[in-house]
Design an enzyme around this catalytic site. Sequence first.
Site, short mmCIF file in Angstrom:
data_model
loop_
_atom_site.label_atom_id
_atom_site.label_comp_id
_atom_site.label_asym_id
_atom_site.label_seq_id
_atom_site.Cartn_x
_atom_site.Cartn_y
_atom_site.Cartn_z
N THR A 39 0.83 -1.20 0.00
CA THR A 39 0.00 0.00 0.00
C THR A 39 0.86 1.25 0.00
O THR A 39 0.60 2.21 -0.74
CB THR A 39 -0.93 0.01 1.23
OG1 THR A 39 -1.72 -1.18 1.24
CG2 THR A 39 -1.84 1.22 1.23
N GLN B 64 -6.10 -1.93 -2.59
CA GLN B 64 -5.41 -0.69 -2.21
C GLN B 64 -4.63 -0.12 -3.40
O GLN B 64 -3.80 -0.80 -4.00
CB GLN B 64 -4.46 -0.94 -1.04
CG GLN B 64 -5.16 -1.33 0.24
CD GLN B 64 -5.24 -2.82 0.44
OE1 GLN B 64 -5.28 -3.59 -0.51
NE2 GLN B 64 -5.29 -3.25 1.69
N ASP C 121 -12.56 3.34 2.39
CA ASP C 121 -11.56 3.99 3.26
C ASP C 121 -10.72 5.00 2.48
O ASP C 121 -9.50 5.06 2.64
CB ASP C 121 -10.63 2.95 3.88
CG ASP C 121 -11.35 1.85 4.62
OD1 ASP C 121 -12.51 2.06 5.02
OD2 ASP C 121 -10.76 0.77 4.79
N TRP D 298 -9.85 2.22 11.80
CA TRP D 298 -8.74 1.37 11.35
C TRP D 298 -7.87 0.96 12.53
O TRP D 298 -7.36 -0.14 12.62
CB TRP D 298 -7.93 2.14 10.30
CG TRP D 298 -6.77 1.41 9.73
CD1 TRP D 298 -6.58 0.06 9.65
CD2 TRP D 298 -5.63 2.00 9.11
NE1 TRP D 298 -5.39 -0.23 9.03
CE2 TRP D 298 -4.79 0.95 8.70
CE3 TRP D 298 -5.24 3.32 8.87
CZ2 TRP D 298 -3.56 1.18 8.04
CZ3 TRP D 298 -4.03 3.55 8.22
CH2 TRP D 298 -3.21 2.49 7.82
#
Length: 552
Positions: free
Chosen positions: A318, A348, A392, A470
């Site tokens: 990521t 991601q 997210d 998270w």
Amino acid sequence: MGKKNNTIFKPSVPFVFPMARLIGLTFLLFFSFSSATSSTNSEIIQQACKATRFPDSCQTSLTQSSNLTQTSKPSDVVEAAMSVSSQNLKTAQSMVKTILDTSSDNTNRSRTAMICLEVLHNSEHRISSASQVFPSGRIKDSRAWMSAALAYQYDCWSGLKFVNDSQLVNQTMAFMDSLIGLTSNALSMMISYDLFQDKLEDWRPPITERSGFWEDGDVFGTGAGAALRGFPLDLMANVTVCKDEGTDCYKTVQAAVDAAPDHHGGEARRFVISIKAGVYEETVRIPLEKTNVVFLGDGMGKTVITGSLNVGLLGVTTYNTATVGVLGDGFMGRDLTIQNTAGPDAHQAVAFRSDSDLSIIENCEFLGNQDTLYAHSLRQYYKGCRIEGNVDFIFGNSATVIEDSLILIRPRQVNPEKGETNAVTAHGRTDPAQSTGFVFQNCVVNGTEDYMVLYYNNTKVHKNFLGRPWKEYSRTVFINCYLEELISPLGWMPWDGEFALSTLYYGEFGNSGAGANRTGRVSWSSEIPDNHIYSYSLQNFIQGDEWIPTSS
């Protein structure tokens, strides 16, 4: 909303840091032992360590520190705690280097170790900076930098978790357990010193809004922070990037960044890169030493920096998927688009990642799907921006204020007829002492036109939330924002069962729109009290009146 277990920074399950192992691992710590231990003021150490989450390891480390004497003051104890953290960080770096040197036959472990070394170097830089300015009274800066130092250490630990296939990695993780605890201790004491100075009897462990504590300060509309602030208007380009053949300019953004001088200091010494209209297909990195770099584009949708790195590619994490990644402090960007075109099924895929302290982004567009904007660490300010994504898509562990911006949910396009569940934010604060959180002010939260077609076709299967935790101390607030009807009446969603629901702080104040009705909100979210709303002002939350220029 599944997550890949890719290495470092964005796992599919929450981490609960195993601090229970901390006390049992103190034998791993390497301190500067003092032959004059008996002269150390044990009473002041004991009192100061009561302000930490891990007082036993705090007392052990400071009693064995050579930096304290019988005449030490409370501020000396804080400085000694930072020194202990710094010393142990060096050992952690050496251990990770050994992992790298012995992992040539293991791509995942090797890449993890390389990123660990990078973030631990960043941690070292931030601890050093905090140690230098703390004695002069710049406590807010020290806290911001120590918060980042702690975040970087946690990032390394969490990455190693996924490649823990050897005794060496396991030992390194165990050592880093203790290192993170020591850094947390230093940061906790720093807060108490900031709040109570030398009144040791008032020092106490860090608490958050969830326990009824706000750091109130100046208010909106008064004091130095009242002036309109944003991007400076009188910048002149040092270099130009363009697509035209034969023109005397750089052909890539990265080449222009490489031309910037190292450690370019001072407000009057920004290095301004004019990026002319065009599509620049490249991955851009601004390293730690390239400070005060400025990107000036020709407008959203006109100047476009684009990439497609994602965790679906072999060995890509990521952290490394970012089309543009910034480490150097003082970064500014205006009038451009940064995007990641990997697609919604790539998991991601970051468009913009920032670790730049005191950064200003205005009138910029960030386009992606999952994890579009990675506001990773330190203090960041976004104004008049457009941010699109779905899962997210604004995440990280920074102290970030986003004002007057358009936040849009995109279709995920993977079996959309079956419904989609999206969260706008995923804040990653791991420790209550970290001065981090996401603050949205005067923003609009809605869906793109494509998404709203899907939503209106079947509102029952399309669910959207303001955020999910998270990490354990996730903090996000929406103030005076317009929330469209696509936001679920619940407002916020869990990450995994009961994880973080008793420790996070999710607050709302003065919002409007069909999605702003709080009567159906989850019980673990909050309405910010009127008398504490100013804790989240630009000047109070990120000290914006000290570094964001006035617009006039």
